[in-house]
Design a protein around this motif. Structure first.
Motif, PDB file in Angstrom:
ATOM      1  N   GLU A 251       1.184  47.860 -66.778  1.00 30.61           N
ATOM      2  CA  GLU A 251       2.622  47.614 -66.864  1.00 30.61           C
ATOM      3  C   GLU A 251       2.904  46.217 -67.404  1.00 30.61           C
ATOM      4  OE1 GLU A 251       1.111  48.971 -64.380  1.00 30.61           O
ATOM      5  OE2 GLU A 251       2.014  50.968 -64.201  1.00 30.61           O
ATOM      6  N   GLY A 252       3.745  46.156 -68.424  1.00 31.65           N
ATOM      7  CA  GLY A 252       4.099  44.873 -69.027  1.00 31.65           C
ATOM      8  C   GLY A 252       3.003  44.256 -69.858  1.00 31.65           C
ATOM      9  N   LEU A 253       2.007  45.057 -70.263  1.00 31.45           N
ATOM     10  CA  LEU A 253       0.876  44.516 -71.014  1.00 31.45           C
ATOM     11  C   LEU A 253       1.236  43.980 -72.395  1.00 31.45           C
ATOM     12  CD1 LEU A 253      -2.169  44.033 -71.419  1.00 31.45           C
ATOM     13  CD2 LEU A 253      -2.353  46.427 -72.162  1.00 31.45           C
ATOM     14  N   VAL A 258      -4.517  37.937 -72.638  1.00 28.51           N
ATOM     15  CA  VAL A 258      -5.592  38.633 -71.933  1.00 28.51           C
ATOM     16  C   VAL A 258      -6.867  37.797 -72.063  1.00 28.51           C
ATOM     17  CG1 VAL A 258      -6.967  40.740 -71.797  1.00 28.51           C
ATOM     18  CG2 VAL A 258      -4.554  40.878 -72.425  1.00 28.51           C
ATOM     19  N   HIS A 259      -7.487  37.492 -70.939  1.00 31.33           N
ATOM     20  CA  HIS A 259      -8.744  36.751 -70.923  1.00 31.33           C
ATOM     21  C   HIS A 259      -9.889  37.752 -70.933  1.00 31.33           C
ATOM     22  CE1 HIS A 259      -6.605  33.011 -70.063  1.00 31.33           C
ATOM     23  NE2 HIS A 259      -5.874  33.715 -69.212  1.00 31.33           N
ATOM     24  N   LEU A 260     -10.825  37.555 -71.866  1.00 30.20           N
ATOM     25  CA  LEU A 260     -11.904  38.516 -72.075  1.00 30.20           C
ATOM     26  C   LEU A 260     -13.199  38.035 -71.443  1.00 30.20           C
ATOM     27  CD1 LEU A 260     -11.237  39.475 -75.812  1.00 30.20           C
ATOM     28  CD2 LEU A 260     -10.333  40.534 -73.732  1.00 30.20           C
ATOM     29  N   GLN A 261     -14.105  38.990 -71.292  1.00 30.97           N
ATOM     30  CA  GLN A 261     -15.380  38.720 -70.634  1.00 30.97           C
ATOM     31  C   GLN A 261     -16.221  37.700 -71.386  1.00 30.97           C
ATOM     32  OE1 GLN A 261     -18.427  41.981 -70.153  1.00 30.97           O
ATOM     33  NE2 GLN A 261     -17.474  42.112 -68.116  1.00 30.97           N
ATOM     34  N   ASP A 262     -16.067  37.635 -72.709  1.00 25.34           N
ATOM     35  CA  ASP A 262     -16.871  36.700 -73.505  1.00 25.34           C
ATOM     36  C   ASP A 262     -16.234  35.317 -73.624  1.00 25.34           C
ATOM     37  OD1 ASP A 262     -14.758  37.206 -75.162  1.00 25.34           O
ATOM     38  OD2 ASP A 262     -15.918  38.142 -76.763  1.00 25.34           O
ATOM     39  N   GLY A 263     -15.158  35.074 -72.877  1.00 26.30           N
ATOM     40  CA  GLY A 263     -14.532  33.761 -72.867  1.00 26.30           C
ATOM     41  C   GLY A 263     -13.340  33.615 -73.797  1.00 26.30           C
ATOM     42  N   ARG A 264     -13.135  34.569 -74.672  1.00 27.61           N
ATOM     43  CA  ARG A 264     -11.994  34.498 -75.579  1.00 27.61           C
ATOM     44  C   ARG A 264     -10.702  34.870 -74.859  1.00 27.61           C
ATOM     45  NH1 ARG A 264     -12.098  38.410 -79.501  1.00 27.61           N
ATOM     46  NH2 ARG A 264     -13.638  39.611 -78.314  1.00 27.61           N
ATOM     47  N   THR A 265      -9.596  34.438 -75.451  1.00 36.33           N
ATOM     48  CA  THR A 265      -8.269  34.829 -74.982  1.00 36.33           C
ATOM     49  C   THR A 265      -7.499  35.416 -76.157  1.00 36.33           C
ATOM     50  OG1 THR A 265      -8.237  33.067 -73.317  1.00 36.33           O
ATOM     51  CG2 THR A 265      -6.124  34.047 -73.920  1.00 36.33           C
ATOM     52  N   VAL A 266      -6.954  36.602 -75.991  1.00 37.66           N
ATOM     53  CA  VAL A 266      -6.234  37.278 -77.062  1.00 37.66           C
ATOM     54  C   VAL A 266      -4.858  37.687 -76.565  1.00 37.66           C
ATOM     55  CG1 VAL A 266      -8.354  38.141 -78.138  1.00 37.66           C
ATOM     56  CG2 VAL A 266      -7.157  39.558 -76.458  1.00 37.66           C
ATOM     57  N   VAL A 267      -3.973  37.941 -77.510  1.00 40.23           N
ATOM     58  CA  VAL A 267      -2.649  38.477 -77.188  1.00 40.23           C
ATOM     59  C   VAL A 267      -2.729  39.994 -77.255  1.00 40.23           C
ATOM     60  CG1 VAL A 267      -0.234  38.585 -77.894  1.00 40.23           C
ATOM     61  CG2 VAL A 267      -1.486  36.436 -78.073  1.00 40.23           C
ATOM     62  N   ALA A 268      -2.191  40.660 -76.274  1.00 36.27           N
ATOM     63  CA  ALA A 268      -2.215  42.126 -76.229  1.00 36.27           C
ATOM     64  C   ALA A 268      -1.150  42.681 -77.168  1.00 36.27           C
ATOM     65  CB  ALA A 268      -1.987  42.613 -74.809  1.00 36.27           C
ATOM     66  N   ASP A 269      -1.456  42.630 -78.466  1.00 39.82           N
ATOM     67  CA  ASP A 269      -0.527  43.197 -79.442  1.00 39.82           C
ATOM     68  C   ASP A 269      -0.839  44.679 -79.631  1.00 39.82           C
ATOM     69  OD1 ASP A 269      -2.886  43.174 -80.876  1.00 39.82           O
ATOM     70  OD2 ASP A 269      -2.205  41.727 -82.376  1.00 39.82           O
ATOM     71  N   ASP A 270      -0.144  45.304 -80.576  1.00 41.60           N
ATOM     72  CA  ASP A 270      -0.300  46.744 -80.761  1.00 41.60           C
ATOM     73  C   ASP A 270      -1.730  47.115 -81.139  1.00 41.60           C
ATOM     74  OD1 ASP A 270       2.371  46.803 -80.230  1.00 41.60           O
ATOM     75  OD2 ASP A 270       3.021  47.226 -82.273  1.00 41.60           O
ATOM     76  N   ASN A 271      -2.374  46.314 -81.981  1.00 43.71           N
ATOM     77  CA  ASN A 271      -3.729  46.632 -82.410  1.00 43.71           C
ATOM     78  C   ASN A 271      -4.737  46.440 -81.284  1.00 43.71           C
ATOM     79  OD1 ASN A 271      -3.600  47.418 -85.295  1.00 43.71           O
ATOM     80  ND2 ASN A 271      -2.660  45.412 -85.530  1.00 43.71           N
ATOM     81  N   TYR A 272      -4.517  45.467 -80.413  1.00 42.56           N
ATOM     82  CA  TYR A 272      -5.392  45.299 -79.257  1.00 42.56           C
ATOM     83  C   TYR A 272      -5.311  46.532 -78.357  1.00 42.56           C
ATOM     84  CZ  TYR A 272      -6.892  43.821 -74.620  1.00 42.56           C
ATOM     85  OH  TYR A 272      -7.506  43.766 -73.393  1.00 42.56           O
ATOM     86  N   ILE A 273      -4.091  47.032 -78.135  1.00 47.36           N
ATOM     87  CA  ILE A 273      -3.922  48.214 -77.282  1.00 47.36           C
ATOM     88  C   ILE A 273      -4.585  49.433 -77.921  1.00 47.36           C
ATOM     89  CG2 ILE A 273      -2.201  49.779 -76.316  1.00 47.36           C
ATOM     90  CD1 ILE A 273      -0.334  47.311 -76.099  1.00 47.36           C
TER      91      ILE A 273
END
Length: 318
Positions: A251-253, A258-273
């Motif tokens: 909800e609200g993603l 989003v913090h990832l397991q490999d240490g990166r941080t990404v924005v949950a945009d349409d392509n990430y989803i």
């Protein structure tokens, strides 16, 4: 009679093509400025070249000895064009960023391109093929993907062109400023019937658009369809609030960091989803085990857009 004909011709004459969106006048102004600047540079170079050809022609009395260096002239012809073109680039970059900064009140329209048609769906579930009805003066957000080849969503009167790529989402927004019908074209060669991939944008008064939208076939909207598929596919067994499985809350993603397991941080945009559904091991969320199965081959493009619409509907106020 001739006077009436001349008046009609004068009224129909346009230096540039018809513009019918909020971004079109700015694009036309930028294009005109670029044309004038490049034209002025070209004319200046040609005049200088012609003057040199005459001044230093064979047999003339011009001095051909050592030329004294003029630092001021060298700086002028180097820095002035540089500053002008940097200003032009900054202007274009500002308009480009504005084109992809979607207003929060934009109406979402989901677009799937395929050989050789445009399939479109409105937020209440009404579908269209090769036509898009929109209200006058209301921002419209397009979420687009391709089912097969690369296509290109091109509306000349709106000064909009965006590639539509298989395997990912692209998008843009526009706000129509004139009533009427405007051609919708595919500007990327996509197969043997590319030239027949034609459509139209129909701009209507807001009240007429609301009546047209409500008069469509009664069916769930994309968000309702997405929630239904969310349950049918068993996603709620892991991602629902009361689930016993340790999985990220959805909800609200959209738009969230989003913090990832490999240490990166990404924005949950349409392509990430989209990738999270089809390639769940690509970007694993920190603190969670990579146990989610892939749904590639189990969901269609329509399903993916419906799931995306449902997730966007769970967001709070912008």
């Amino acid at each position: 009679m001739n006077g009436d004909t001349d008046a009609r011709l004068a009224a129909s004459f346009r230096l540039l093509a018809q513009s019918a969106s909020s971004i079109a006048p700015r694009s036309d102004l930028l294009f005109t400025a670029m044309l004038l600047l490049c034209g002025a540079v070209a004319v200046g170079v040609c005049i200088t070249l012609l003057w040199f050809c005459i001044r230093y022609r064979q047999g003339s009395a011009a001095v051909r000895g050592t030329v004294e260096r003029k630092l001021g002239i060298e700086l002028a012809w180097t820095l002035l064009p540089l500053l002008l073109f940097i200003a032009l680039f900054t202007w274009a970059a500002f308009d480009f960023v504005r084109l992809y900064r979607v207003p929060p009140d934009a109406l979402p329209v989901y677009v799937i391109a395929k050989q050789w048609m445009w399939k479109l769906q409105h937020r209440n579930g009404r579908r269209e093929i090769n036509e898009l009805h929109v209200p006058l003066g209301q921002p419209v957000r397009l979420v687009m993907t391709s089912q097969d080849a690369i296509h290109s969503f091109f509306v000349p009167a709106f000064r909009l062109k965006q590639d539509v790529v298989p395997g990912r989402y692209t998008g843009l927004w526009f706000q129509a400023t004139e009533l009427g019908e405007f051609p919708l074209l595919c500007a990327e060669f996509c197969g043997s019937e590319h030239s027949a991939m034609l459509g139209r944008i129909v701009v209507m008064p807001p009240a007429d658009y609301a009546r047209w939208l409500d008069a469509g076939n009664a069916q769930p909207g994309p968000a309702q369809q997405g929630f239904a598929r969310f349950r049918q596919l068993g996603c709620s067994g892991c991602h629902a609030a009361g689930s016993t499985v340790h999985a990220p809350a959805l909800e609200g993603l959209p738009g969230r960091l989003v913090h990832l397991q490999d240490g990166r941080t990404v924005v949950a945009d349409d392509n990430y989803i989209r990738d999270s559904i089809l390639l769940p091991h690509k970007d694993v969320v920190a603190g969670f085990a990579p146990v989610m199965p892939s749904f590639a081959g189990q969901v269609s493009e329509e399903d993916l857009q419906a799931l995306l619409a449902w997730l966007h509907s769970t967001k709070g106020p912008p």
